[in-house]
Design a protein around this motif. Structure first.
Motif, PDB file in Angstrom:
ATOM      1  N   GLU A 214      13.811  -2.132 -10.317  1.00 13.28           N
ATOM      2  CA  GLU A 214      14.617  -2.276  -9.098  1.00 13.28           C
ATOM      3  C   GLU A 214      14.413  -3.650  -8.464  1.00 13.28           C
ATOM      4  OE1 GLU A 214      13.720   1.904 -10.047  1.00 13.28           O
ATOM      5  OE2 GLU A 214      12.431   0.155  -9.718  1.00 13.28           O
ATOM      6  N   ALA A 215      13.180  -4.119  -8.442  1.00 14.23           N
ATOM      7  CA  ALA A 215      12.889  -5.437  -7.864  1.00 14.23           C
ATOM      8  C   ALA A 215      13.501  -6.543  -8.704  1.00 14.23           C
ATOM      9  CB  ALA A 215      11.382  -5.636  -7.744  1.00 14.23           C
ATOM     10  N   ASN A 216      13.421  -6.417 -10.013  1.00 16.75           N
ATOM     11  CA  ASN A 216      13.996  -7.420 -10.901  1.00 16.75           C
ATOM     12  C   ASN A 216      15.502  -7.509 -10.714  1.00 16.75           C
ATOM     13  OD1 ASN A 216      13.318  -9.357 -13.011  1.00 16.75           O
ATOM     14  ND2 ASN A 216      14.550  -8.078 -14.345  1.00 16.75           N
ATOM     15  N   ALA A 217      16.122  -6.372 -10.465  1.00 15.10           N
ATOM     16  CA  ALA A 217      17.581  -6.345 -10.274  1.00 15.10           C
ATOM     17  C   ALA A 217      17.989  -7.080  -9.006  1.00 15.10           C
ATOM     18  CB  ALA A 217      18.077  -4.902 -10.240  1.00 15.10           C
ATOM     19  N   VAL A 218      17.268  -6.886  -7.906  1.00 12.82           N
ATOM     20  CA  VAL A 218      17.660  -7.553  -6.662  1.00 12.82           C
ATOM     21  C   VAL A 218      17.361  -9.045  -6.696  1.00 12.82           C
ATOM     22  CG1 VAL A 218      17.411  -5.469  -5.276  1.00 12.82           C
ATOM     23  CG2 VAL A 218      15.505  -7.077  -5.415  1.00 12.82           C
ATOM     24  N   LEU A 219      16.379  -9.455  -7.518  1.00 17.76           N
ATOM     25  CA  LEU A 219      16.061 -10.875  -7.627  1.00 17.76           C
ATOM     26  C   LEU A 219      17.246 -11.665  -8.160  1.00 17.76           C
ATOM     27  CD1 LEU A 219      13.896 -13.192  -7.557  1.00 17.76           C
ATOM     28  CD2 LEU A 219      13.444 -12.630  -9.953  1.00 17.76           C
ATOM     29  N   THR A 220      17.968 -11.081  -9.110  1.00 20.42           N
ATOM     30  CA  THR A 220      19.054 -11.803  -9.778  1.00 20.42           C
ATOM     31  C   THR A 220      20.437 -11.463  -9.224  1.00 20.42           C
ATOM     32  OG1 THR A 220      19.070 -10.083 -11.494  1.00 20.42           O
ATOM     33  CG2 THR A 220      17.748 -12.039 -11.919  1.00 20.42           C
ATOM     34  N   GLU A 221      20.500 -10.560  -8.265  1.00 24.12           N
ATOM     35  CA  GLU A 221      21.802 -10.177  -7.702  1.00 24.12           C
ATOM     36  C   GLU A 221      22.356 -11.300  -6.829  1.00 24.12           C
ATOM     37  OE1 GLU A 221      23.682  -6.716  -4.799  1.00 24.12           O
ATOM     38  OE2 GLU A 221      21.782  -6.368  -5.844  1.00 24.12           O
ATOM     39  N   ARG A 222      23.627 -11.599  -6.992  1.00 22.73           N
ATOM     40  CA  ARG A 222      24.282 -12.636  -6.206  1.00 22.73           C
ATOM     41  C   ARG A 222      25.447 -12.034  -5.418  1.00 22.73           C
ATOM     42  NH1 ARG A 222      20.266 -14.404  -6.965  1.00 22.73           N
ATOM     43  NH2 ARG A 222      19.571 -16.134  -8.269  1.00 22.73           N
ATOM     44  N   PRO A 223      25.523 -12.312  -4.125  1.00 20.47           N
ATOM     45  CA  PRO A 223      26.615 -11.750  -3.315  1.00 20.47           C
ATOM     46  C   PRO A 223      27.966 -12.315  -3.740  1.00 20.47           C
ATOM     47  CG  PRO A 223      25.349 -13.358  -2.061  1.00 20.47           C
ATOM     48  CD  PRO A 223      24.610 -13.146  -3.343  1.00 20.47           C
ATOM     49  N   ASN A 224      28.967 -11.466  -3.754  1.00 16.36           N
ATOM     50  CA  ASN A 224      30.309 -11.887  -4.166  1.00 16.36           C
ATOM     51  C   ASN A 224      31.348 -11.292  -3.219  1.00 16.36           C
ATOM     52  OD1 ASN A 224      32.375 -13.008  -5.708  1.00 16.36           O
ATOM     53  ND2 ASN A 224      32.478 -11.240  -7.065  1.00 16.36           N
ATOM     54  N   PRO A 225      32.053 -12.183  -2.472  1.00 18.44           N
ATOM     55  CA  PRO A 225      31.932 -13.643  -2.462  1.00 18.44           C
ATOM     56  C   PRO A 225      30.676 -14.077  -1.697  1.00 18.44           C
ATOM     57  CG  PRO A 225      33.513 -12.969  -0.819  1.00 18.44           C
ATOM     58  CD  PRO A 225      33.125 -11.720  -1.555  1.00 18.44           C
ATOM     59  N   PRO A 226      30.218 -15.318  -1.925  1.00 19.64           N
ATOM     60  CA  PRO A 226      28.982 -15.777  -1.288  1.00 19.64           C
ATOM     61  C   PRO A 226      29.178 -16.235   0.151  1.00 19.64           C
ATOM     62  CG  PRO A 226      29.841 -17.494  -2.695  1.00 19.64           C
ATOM     63  CD  PRO A 226      30.746 -16.303  -2.876  1.00 19.64           C
ATOM     64  N   SER A 227      29.699 -15.350   0.971  1.00 13.74           N
ATOM     65  CA  SER A 227      29.912 -15.668   2.382  1.00 13.74           C
ATOM     66  C   SER A 227      28.595 -15.524   3.138  1.00 13.74           C
ATOM     67  CB  SER A 227      30.946 -14.719   2.983  1.00 13.74           C
ATOM     68  OG  SER A 227      30.448 -13.387   2.978  1.00 13.74           O
TER      69      SER A 227
END
Length: 297
Positions: A157-170
């Motif tokens: 779960e931690a590894n997943a949030v590390l690489t998650e990028r908001p879309n769109p990056p507002s």
């Protein structure tokens, strides 16, 4: 804020406290700007007489951006981990970032310094001590890892949030993402930051400098850096390893491993602390760091 060239890299930095105090360098983690070191944390060190220096690592904040190096090909980097060619595909390595830190201390006439680095910054701290021993007086690797590939480093779960990028990056989405991520990797109830505190911090970082391409290159630097864990037994520098009991991004066993590998290192694990520095954790962490730093000032 002042800007200086160190190791051929433009570095944005700030100094606090007396020029005559023992230098205390703070190194931020992956994607973290120097403002991640809160003023409360800095003031706590200044009040004890230290000359505190914080800075933006390359490619983040207001330090030099390396857009000319492009976006790294992570498939080639991960593929290269098997045959030792990963470093050939990375724009730069953690050891280059350690050389930046050494260059900054040289340029500021601040060697040797007590050096504290968190997460990726803790990895840089280890490489700084290994590759530039004249730059360090004592080190405090914090919430970090030795590079030993046999260790489990993160929860899924931690590894997943590390690489998650908001879309769109507002701005709004980045703040929302920061709050969500903190609830996975951050501290437990007794130290946990409020949503308002997290939103203020994430918003300030976005407003100061939002540089996602730099994130990709820093990530490549972490992955492609040649392993150094077997070299840690060479160190003779005073070392305090600090870790959080509930850190899910870099598990406590990783901090314990760093301490076991560095001769005479002391390990401190802080109850209910995660992979963050919420306001409630600042006095708790300083209570461990300051006595060690004063002993080696």
């Amino acid at each position: 804020m002042p800007h200086i060239t160190a190791n051929g890299t433009g570095i944005e930095y700030e100094e606090f406290g007396s020029k005559f105090g023992t230098p205390f360098l703070l190194i931020s983690g992956y994607g973290g700007q120097m403002i991640n070191w809160s003023q409360e944390f800095v003031d706590g060190l200044v009040d004890e007489g230290f000359r505190v220096i914080r800075f933006d690592n390359r490619d983040i904040g207001l330090s030099q951006q390396f857009d000319e190096l492009g976006i790294p090909d992570m498939k080639k980097i991960f593929g290269g981990l098997k045959d030792g060619t990963a470093k050939d595909h990375a724009p730069y390595l953690l050891e280059d970032m350690a050389a930046d830190a050494a260059g900054l201390l040289e340029a500021l006439e601040a060697k040797p310094a007590i050096v504290m680095g968190v997460s990726m910054g803790g990895m840089i701290t280890q490489l700084l001590a290994l590759n530039h021993p004249d730059a360090v007086k004592a080190i405090i690797p914090t919430m970090t890892w030795s590079s030993d590939p046999t260790l489990e480093r993160s929860t899924p779960e931690a590894n997943a949030v590390l690489t998650e990028r908001p879309n769109p990056p507002s701005r709004e989405n980045i703040i929302r993402n920061a709050i969500k991520a903190n609830r996975v990797i951050g501290s437990g109830p007794s130290l946990q930051a409020t949503d308002e505190e997290l939103a203020e911090k994430a918003g300030a970082a976005y407003d100061r400098a939002y540089r996602p391409a730099g994130l990709s290159r820093q990530f490549a630097a972490i992955q492609a850096q040649p392993l150094w864990h077997e070299r840690l037994s060479e160190l003779s520098v005073p070392t305090l390893v600090v870790h959080g009991e509930v850190d899910t991004l870099i598990l406590p066993q990783c901090g314990q491993d760093v301490a076991k590998r560095i001769p005479n290192a002391r390990y401190v694990e802080i109850a209910d602390w995660g992979h963050d520095m919420p306001p409630k954790a600042v006095p708790v962490v300083l209570a461990e760091v300051i006595p060690f730093a004063k002993d080696h000032a």
